[in-house]
Design a protein around this motif. Sequence first.
Motif, PDB file in Angstrom:
ATOM      1  N   ASN A 238       0.844  -1.197   0.000  1.00 36.00           N
ATOM      2  CA  ASN A 238       0.000   0.000   0.000  1.00 36.00           C
ATOM      3  C   ASN A 238       0.878   1.245   0.000  1.00 36.00           C
ATOM      4  OD1 ASN A 238      -2.419   1.468   0.002  1.00 36.00           O
ATOM      5  ND2 ASN A 238      -2.392   1.672   2.234  1.00 36.00           N
ATOM      6  N   TYR A 239       1.785   1.259  -0.947  1.00 32.57           N
ATOM      7  CA  TYR A 239       2.761   2.330  -1.018  1.00 32.57           C
ATOM      8  C   TYR A 239       2.782   2.879  -2.439  1.00 32.57           C
ATOM      9  CZ  TYR A 239       7.201   4.760  -0.054  1.00 32.57           C
ATOM     10  OH  TYR A 239       8.179   5.720   0.136  1.00 32.57           O
ATOM     11  N   ARG A 240       3.183   4.149  -2.580  1.00 33.29           N
ATOM     12  CA  ARG A 240       3.259   4.753  -3.913  1.00 33.29           C
ATOM     13  C   ARG A 240       4.667   5.273  -4.151  1.00 33.29           C
ATOM     14  NH1 ARG A 240       3.742   6.670  -8.519  1.00 33.29           N
ATOM     15  NH2 ARG A 240       2.072   7.764  -9.640  1.00 33.29           N
ATOM     16  N   ASP A 275      -0.094   7.128   2.884  1.00 30.48           N
ATOM     17  CA  ASP A 275      -0.948   6.610   1.816  1.00 30.48           C
ATOM     18  C   ASP A 275      -0.465   7.184   0.495  1.00 30.48           C
ATOM     19  OD1 ASP A 275      -2.208   9.248   1.459  1.00 30.48           O
ATOM     20  OD2 ASP A 275      -3.224   8.785   3.346  1.00 30.48           O
ATOM     21  N   THR A 278      -0.857  11.106   0.008  1.00 32.15           N
ATOM     22  CA  THR A 278       0.152  11.911   0.690  1.00 32.15           C
ATOM     23  C   THR A 278       1.435  11.943  -0.121  1.00 32.15           C
ATOM     24  OG1 THR A 278      -0.783  11.271   2.837  1.00 32.15           O
ATOM     25  CG2 THR A 278       1.435  12.210   2.831  1.00 32.15           C
TER      26      THR A 278
END
Length: 643
Positions: A238-240, A275, A278
């Motif tokens: 769950n990382y960008r 998230d 952000t």
Amino acid sequence: MRIDLFASDTIKLAGRQLSRRFELRRLEDLRRVHGDPQPSVIIGTARELASLSPKSIDHLREVGVRIIVTEAVPGTPMPRFERELILCTLPHLDEREEWRILSAFINNAIDLLTLHNQLKRTQQDLEEIIQIGVLLSSEKDTNKLLELILTKTREITNCDAGSLYLVEEKDNKRQLMFKMAQNDSVPLNLKEFPMPLSNQSLIGHTLLSGEPLVIDNAYEIDSEKPYSHARWVDKKNNYRTITILTVPLKNLKGDVLGGLQLINRKRDFNIRLVDPLTAMVVVQPFDDHAIKLVSSLASLAAVTLEKNRLYESIKELFDGFVNAAVKAIESRDPTTSGHSERVAIITEGLANEVNKASSGPFAKVHFSEEQLLELRYAALLHDFGKVGVREHVLVKAEKLYPGEKALLEMRVKLIRACLRAESWKRQLDYAMQNGLEALNRHEKVFLEETGARISQLENDLSIVMEANIPKLLPEGHFDQLADIADRLYATFDDEPLKIIDEKEAKILSIPKGSLTEEERLEIESHVEHTNTFLKRIKWTDNLRGIPEIAYKHHEKLNGKGYPRKLTEANLPIQARMMTICDIFDALTASDRPYKKAVPFDKALQILEFERKANQLDPDLLDLFVETKVFNLLLKQNTEETSH
């Protein structure tokens, strides 16, 4: 490394095999050497070498030269070279023994020359390490160093995450090894793993190209590029991932050692990317300043890694030199093989016990890792000076040398034959005067007289042979030797002969050991030789104490040691520890031909006697006994047996 072997025509070496590589050249070639000289061994008779000028080998001094002199007999002119260059002088050799003896000395000379050049290379490497150390941090733990580099690089560039990779060789093929990763926003639990070094990964492309790679948006990489970002990793966590910077870690030679990858440069380092939204707001591209900064830090990381690898390489190289030096010395005296290693093991073990002490006399004493290494090398090299002791003295097992013993036995055989011949002559004279019947009646008398004299001879020989063995002799034994030295026997030419002369009787009367006073002093001189040799080495600061520690390992607290008869105030603790360990191993060693091994408990009693005589450090001896450091020798013996 090639060794030049200069030999005269009188030395038959053509077609001979040695365990070391060499190029055979004629002795006359010494006058015609051109170009870069090679380490050289020179072999010739004393008369041939005496005709050479010492200046003829000046060009060989820097690379190393050893000289073997043969047919060095009294009355023959001797070579004029410096004594330190002459490895050995040999008398006329029996043809059956010539090659065996010569090959042993040639191999020994080549070993010494090899060590000489290894030492030069080691000194160069150590100097390079010192220069690099001035520029870099003192951290020697590679994993801690890598973690520190990655952490500080992220902090300076405000990056949320990062990873570090190293290029490694496996089966003659380069591969990429993932070493570690950090992420302030997502907890990670990753272990090291190998991966292909290819253009398909961002880091692989960077390392192969040798240039930094800047990605402003990991999800918008041109599809024509061979590399791409692994989105599935982001989805899993769950990382960008947005911005990426990968830079190669290059050493001073331009070799790529690994790579550094930074992810998501933030406006504020303290912000957490909780998230993807952000991340989209706070992440910014890597500008030129950040790229240059990271590239500079990557260079620092590469140089530091190179320094660590060089440090380990030099340590292994120097370990090899030290061990090779020990092997070279022990090859001259195989009976003491393993002694230096055993002394090093228990001396280092005793130092570790000192480090553990939290109370008592050693509470404030602590040896650093560098000091422990220094102590180990000093222990390994403490007998290095035996290379300067004549080999026949070094390996002397009995009071008489083998040749002297054989000559004594030949004398006894001659005397025995003379006694029998004399008896036969007396019987013949008696028969001529009194007839055969009278001889037959008196034959028993003649036989008994001769038997008694031969029995006395055999008894004298037994006493001499018993005295020849180094051990505590019965009371009155020395008086018997004096009587034997006074006893004369007639020979065939009426020249009186003794079993032993006064000089031999004196040697056989040595109360302890096998050495005369002169030989004992020669053996003791090995400490001076050790100091001379070790002081010639340009030690680094952390190893500078090696010559002093090794030099003082035969000194005693009461000033009755050797060679300088130093007292307690002048003996460092390292030398005191080695003294205890050296004596213990010498007592308990089972490989000495001139004595039996002493059991551990008996050896400890002997050490206690020396303590009471104020020869050994009492506190160190107490620690030695209480911690049973000597049991490390049992462990080593078990390991050697299992192998």
